[in-house]
Design a protein around this motif. Structure first.
Motif, PDB file in Angstrom:
ATOM      1  N   THR A 121      -5.979  53.677  -5.613  1.00 53.19           N
ATOM      2  CA  THR A 121      -6.784  54.345  -6.647  1.00 53.19           C
ATOM      3  C   THR A 121      -8.004  53.484  -7.026  1.00 53.19           C
ATOM      4  OG1 THR A 121      -5.200  53.566  -8.290  1.00 53.19           O
ATOM      5  CG2 THR A 121      -4.981  55.832  -7.582  1.00 53.19           C
ATOM      6  N   ARG A 122      -7.881  52.171  -6.861  1.00 53.41           N
ATOM      7  CA  ARG A 122      -9.041  51.295  -7.096  1.00 53.41           C
ATOM      8  C   ARG A 122     -10.131  51.592  -6.055  1.00 53.41           C
ATOM      9  NH1 ARG A 122      -7.111  46.175  -6.108  1.00 53.41           N
ATOM     10  NH2 ARG A 122      -5.482  46.519  -7.625  1.00 53.41           N
ATOM     11  N   VAL A 123      -9.714  51.741  -4.787  1.00 54.35           N
ATOM     12  CA  VAL A 123     -10.688  52.068  -3.720  1.00 54.35           C
ATOM     13  C   VAL A 123     -11.391  53.376  -4.063  1.00 54.35           C
ATOM     14  CG1 VAL A 123     -10.938  52.763  -1.295  1.00 54.35           C
ATOM     15  CG2 VAL A 123      -9.462  50.826  -1.874  1.00 54.35           C
ATOM     16  N   ILE A 124     -10.609  54.390  -4.449  1.00 49.85           N
ATOM     17  CA  ILE A 124     -11.216  55.703  -4.746  1.00 49.85           C
ATOM     18  C   ILE A 124     -12.188  55.574  -5.923  1.00 49.85           C
ATOM     19  CG2 ILE A 124     -10.773  58.105  -5.422  1.00 49.85           C
ATOM     20  CD1 ILE A 124      -8.005  57.839  -4.087  1.00 49.85           C
ATOM     21  N   PRO A 158     -10.542  59.886   0.315  1.00 50.73           N
ATOM     22  CA  PRO A 158     -11.829  59.237   0.057  1.00 50.73           C
ATOM     23  C   PRO A 158     -11.622  57.731   0.052  1.00 50.73           C
ATOM     24  CG  PRO A 158     -10.819  59.946  -1.999  1.00 50.73           C
ATOM     25  CD  PRO A 158      -9.767  60.038  -0.928  1.00 50.73           C
ATOM     26  N   LEU A 159     -11.303  57.224   1.214  1.00 54.57           N
ATOM     27  CA  LEU A 159     -10.823  55.846   1.319  1.00 54.57           C
ATOM     28  C   LEU A 159     -11.806  55.000   2.125  1.00 54.57           C
ATOM     29  CD1 LEU A 159      -7.170  57.038   1.908  1.00 54.57           C
ATOM     30  CD2 LEU A 159      -8.093  56.066  -0.195  1.00 54.57           C
ATOM     31  N   ASP A 160     -11.342  53.857   2.574  1.00 53.98           N
ATOM     32  CA  ASP A 160     -12.200  53.010   3.409  1.00 53.98           C
ATOM     33  C   ASP A 160     -11.324  52.240   4.385  1.00 53.98           C
ATOM     34  OD1 ASP A 160     -11.059  50.879   2.038  1.00 53.98           O
ATOM     35  OD2 ASP A 160     -12.848  50.394   0.883  1.00 53.98           O
ATOM     36  N   ARG A 161     -11.945  51.344   5.132  1.00 57.17           N
ATOM     37  CA  ARG A 161     -11.223  50.661   6.217  1.00 57.17           C
ATOM     38  C   ARG A 161     -10.049  49.826   5.717  1.00 57.17           C
ATOM     39  NH1 ARG A 161     -16.532  47.178   6.441  1.00 57.17           N
ATOM     40  NH2 ARG A 161     -15.855  45.221   5.526  1.00 57.17           N
ATOM     41  N   SER A 162     -10.025  49.510   4.423  1.00 54.29           N
ATOM     42  CA  SER A 162      -8.966  48.624   3.908  1.00 54.29           C
ATOM     43  C   SER A 162      -7.574  49.245   4.056  1.00 54.29           C
ATOM     44  CB  SER A 162      -9.234  48.239   2.445  1.00 54.29           C
ATOM     45  OG  SER A 162      -9.094  49.374   1.606  1.00 54.29           O
ATOM     46  N   ILE A 163      -7.488  50.585   4.215  1.00 52.22           N
ATOM     47  CA  ILE A 163      -6.138  51.176   4.367  1.00 52.22           C
ATOM     48  C   ILE A 163      -5.472  50.692   5.651  1.00 52.22           C
ATOM     49  CG2 ILE A 163      -6.613  53.280   3.037  1.00 52.22           C
ATOM     50  CD1 ILE A 163      -6.530  54.729   5.886  1.00 52.22           C
ATOM     51  N   TRP A 164      -6.281  50.237   6.604  1.00 55.93           N
ATOM     52  CA  TRP A 164      -5.720  49.807   7.892  1.00 55.93           C
ATOM     53  C   TRP A 164      -5.417  48.309   7.935  1.00 55.93           C
ATOM     54  CZ3 TRP A 164      -3.897  53.561  10.621  1.00 55.93           C
ATOM     55  CH2 TRP A 164      -4.565  54.771  10.779  1.00 55.93           C
ATOM     56  N   GLU A 165      -5.524  47.616   6.800  1.00 54.29           N
ATOM     57  CA  GLU A 165      -5.329  46.161   6.843  1.00 54.29           C
ATOM     58  C   GLU A 165      -4.003  45.750   7.500  1.00 54.29           C
ATOM     59  OE1 GLU A 165      -6.237  44.712   2.930  1.00 54.29           O
ATOM     60  OE2 GLU A 165      -8.389  44.874   3.367  1.00 54.29           O
ATOM     61  N   PRO A 166      -2.861  46.423   7.171  1.00 53.91           N
ATOM     62  CA  PRO A 166      -1.605  45.988   7.799  1.00 53.91           C
ATOM     63  C   PRO A 166      -1.632  46.135   9.325  1.00 53.91           C
ATOM     64  CG  PRO A 166      -1.168  47.495   5.967  1.00 53.91           C
ATOM     65  CD  PRO A 166      -2.650  47.507   6.195  1.00 53.91           C
ATOM     66  N   GLN A 167      -2.305  47.194   9.826  1.00 56.09           N
ATOM     67  CA  GLN A 167      -2.349  47.419  11.270  1.00 56.09           C
ATOM     68  C   GLN A 167      -3.388  46.492  11.914  1.00 56.09           C
ATOM     69  OE1 GLN A 167      -2.195  50.091   8.963  1.00 56.09           O
ATOM     70  NE2 GLN A 167      -0.012  49.980   9.404  1.00 56.09           N
ATOM     71  N   LEU A 226     -22.745  51.583  10.992  1.00 52.07           N
ATOM     72  CA  LEU A 226     -21.592  51.579  10.077  1.00 52.07           C
ATOM     73  C   LEU A 226     -21.131  50.144   9.801  1.00 52.07           C
ATOM     74  CD1 LEU A 226     -19.422  54.430  11.687  1.00 52.07           C
ATOM     75  CD2 LEU A 226     -20.915  54.590   9.672  1.00 52.07           C
ATOM     76  N   ALA A 227     -20.682  49.891   8.585  1.00 53.01           N
ATOM     77  CA  ALA A 227     -20.026  48.616   8.278  1.00 53.01           C
ATOM     78  C   ALA A 227     -18.652  48.639   8.940  1.00 53.01           C
ATOM     79  CB  ALA A 227     -19.878  48.468   6.764  1.00 53.01           C
ATOM     80  N   TYR A 228     -18.129  47.481   9.287  1.00 53.44           N
ATOM     81  CA  TYR A 228     -16.828  47.469   9.969  1.00 53.44           C
ATOM     82  C   TYR A 228     -16.144  46.124   9.792  1.00 53.44           C
ATOM     83  CZ  TYR A 228     -19.277  44.789  13.560  1.00 53.44           C
ATOM     84  OH  TYR A 228     -20.013  43.827  14.204  1.00 53.44           O
ATOM     85  N   ALA A 229     -14.828  46.132  10.035  1.00 50.24           N
ATOM     86  CA  ALA A 229     -14.064  44.886  10.137  1.00 50.24           C
ATOM     87  C   ALA A 229     -13.610  44.785  11.580  1.00 50.24           C
ATOM     88  CB  ALA A 229     -12.853  44.937   9.212  1.00 50.24           C
ATOM     89  N   GLU A 230     -13.477  43.569  12.059  1.00 50.29           N
ATOM     90  CA  GLU A 230     -13.056  43.375  13.444  1.00 50.29           C
ATOM     91  C   GLU A 230     -12.143  42.166  13.516  1.00 50.29           C
ATOM     92  OE1 GLU A 230     -16.343  42.570  16.057  1.00 50.29           O
ATOM     93  OE2 GLU A 230     -15.108  42.838  17.839  1.00 50.29           O
TER      94      GLU A 230
END
Ligand code: MLT
Length: 256
Positions: free
Chosen positions: A163-166, A20-29, A2-6
């Motif tokens: 909506t851009r991510v979707i 239908p999202l991606d890891r970017s929703i967790w950027e603030p956390q 899997l691709a990931y951010a760390e």
């Protein structure tokens, strides 16, 4: 893989996004928690930058959980606090079922433990066909504003970002996730067996998975703390990031 951010160092925290999202929703956390923890946010199969399930492979929630465990093996992470949003919560529960020893704490955000009703499954298949014909834009039209608390501004930054991510998500990724969710197991009987500190968090105004389901889930888990975020819909991590960061911080204090 899997691709990931760390980001960050310390005890591991894994954040699994929803559909239908991606890891970017967790950027603030991710950026907040990286001050004290090693935070890992993968893209689930076919979403964000991760490859979809290969042709002939049956997309499933347990298969997603297996891929997250493979990623943790690859990163040398023996145990982690694992939090999942919505579909990511389904994966979190499946991961706990498959490998409870790998999980130091559970975070269940805007999610539920039961399976789909037959009507909900049917709707997923209809949506999968629609997306095949019309592309990911069909999902934006179908669920865009309902992801947020009522009254969201469709011109606002968060709405446009989501909506851009979707809109950029692949049809294969969306269909795979829909089939996996439609097929998922009822894991309500697992809840009573959860032995790790658990955060159950929901937006009070969630229009997709009503807050009452979080209440029921929290009541079934022995060591659960329930947090209801006022003014938030299905995406509290983006709609009310400061409240969610605080709730995660308290939860992780209990875990580590
Ligand atoms: C999600 O946000 O991951 C989905 O809405 C969950 C679902 O459709 O069951």
């Amino acid at each position: 893989m899997l691709a990931y951010a760390e980001a960050g160092e310390g005890p591991a925290v894994v954040l699994l996004h929803g559909f239908p999202l991606d890891r970017s929703i967790w950027e603030p956390q991710l950026s907040y928690l990286a001050g004290s923890y090693r935070v890992i946010a993968p893209d689930l199969p076919g979403l964000g930058k991760s490859e979809p399930f290969v042709e002939g492979e049956r997309p499933s929630i347990p298969a997603m959980a297996r891929l997250v465990l493979d990623l943790l093996d690859h990163l040398g992470v023996e145990q982690a606090a694992v939090a999942g949003h919505s579909m990511g919560g389904y994966v979190t529960l499946a991961l706990y079922k498959a490998a409870p020893d790998r999980v130091a704490g559970l975070g269940l955000v805007s999610t539920q433990a039961g399976a789909d009703t037959s009507e909900a499954r049917q709707t997923r298949f209809v949506t999968a066909e629609k997306v095949k014909e019309e592309g990911p834009g069909a999902l934006v039209a179908g669920m865009g504003t309902r992801l947020f608390a009522p009254g969201v501004d469709p011109e606002g930054e968060v709405y446009r970002r989501v909506t851009r991510v979707i809109g950029n998500t692949s049809v294969a990724g969306i269909r795979g996730a829909l089939f996996a969710m439609a097929d998922r197991e009822d894991l309500r009987s697992l809840l009573v067996q959860v032995k790790v500190p658990t955060l159950v968090l929901t937006g009070e105004e969630d229009q997709l998975i009503p807050a009452e389901r979080s209440q029921v889930m929290a009541a079934a888990i022995p060591a659960a703390v329930l947090v209801k975020v006022p003014g938030a819909g299905h995406l509290p991590m983006l709609e009310r990031p400061a409240e969610v960061n605080r709730a995660f911080e308290h939860w992780l204090d209990l875990v580590y």
